[in-house]
Design a protein around this motif. Structure first.
Motif, short mmCIF file in Angstrom:
data_model
loop_
_atom_site.label_atom_id
_atom_site.label_comp_id
_atom_site.label_asym_id
_atom_site.label_seq_id
_atom_site.Cartn_x
_atom_site.Cartn_y
_atom_site.Cartn_z
N GLY A 30 -8.45 15.86 -54.26
CA GLY A 30 -7.08 15.57 -53.85
C GLY A 30 -6.75 14.09 -53.97
N ALA A 31 -7.69 13.25 -53.57
CA ALA A 31 -7.47 11.80 -53.66
C ALA A 31 -7.34 11.37 -55.12
N MET A 32 -8.17 11.94 -55.98
CA MET A 32 -8.09 11.61 -57.41
C MET A 32 -6.75 12.05 -58.00
N MET A 33 -6.28 13.21 -57.61
CA MET A 33 -5.00 13.70 -58.10
C MET A 33 -3.87 12.77 -57.64
N GLU A 34 -3.95 12.29 -56.43
CA GLU A 34 -2.93 11.37 -55.92
C GLU A 34 -2.95 10.06 -56.70
N VAL A 35 -4.13 9.53 -56.99
CA VAL A 35 -4.23 8.29 -57.75
C VAL A 35 -3.70 8.51 -59.18
N GLU A 36 -4.02 9.65 -59.78
CA GLU A 36 -3.49 9.95 -61.11
C GLU A 36 -1.96 10.01 -61.08
N ARG A 37 -1.39 10.57 -60.03
CA ARG A 37 0.06 10.64 -59.89
C ARG A 37 0.65 9.24 -59.78
N GLN A 38 -0.03 8.38 -59.01
CA GLN A 38 0.45 7.01 -58.85
C GLN A 38 0.38 6.25 -60.17
#
Length: 67
Positions: A30-38
């Motif tokens: 989930g954290a990786m997905m959030e960073v990718e979104r950012q």
């Protein structure tokens, strides 16, 4: 405690550790997905700030010595 009971206890411990690792894995994902979104959001902002027709690149091409 018999050998079978020890093994069953160890199996229960490993199962609990696996469940905790699964939760951690999901949190990391989930954290990786959030960073990718950012990252994608930042890239869109950068692309929006850049002019579509840059004169600097054409000027550089015109002044570059031909071989």
């Amino acid at each position: 405690m018999s050998k079978i009971e020890e093994l069953q206890q160890r199996l229960a411990q490993l199962s609990q550790e696996r469940a905790q690792l699964s939760i951690s894995y999901n949190q990391f994902t989930g954290a990786m997905m959030e960073v990718e979104r950012q990252i994608a959001e930042e890239q869109k902002q950068i692309e929006g700030l850049q002019p579509s027709d840059t004169g600097a690149s054409t000027l550089q091409e015109e002044t570059a010595p031909s071989t």
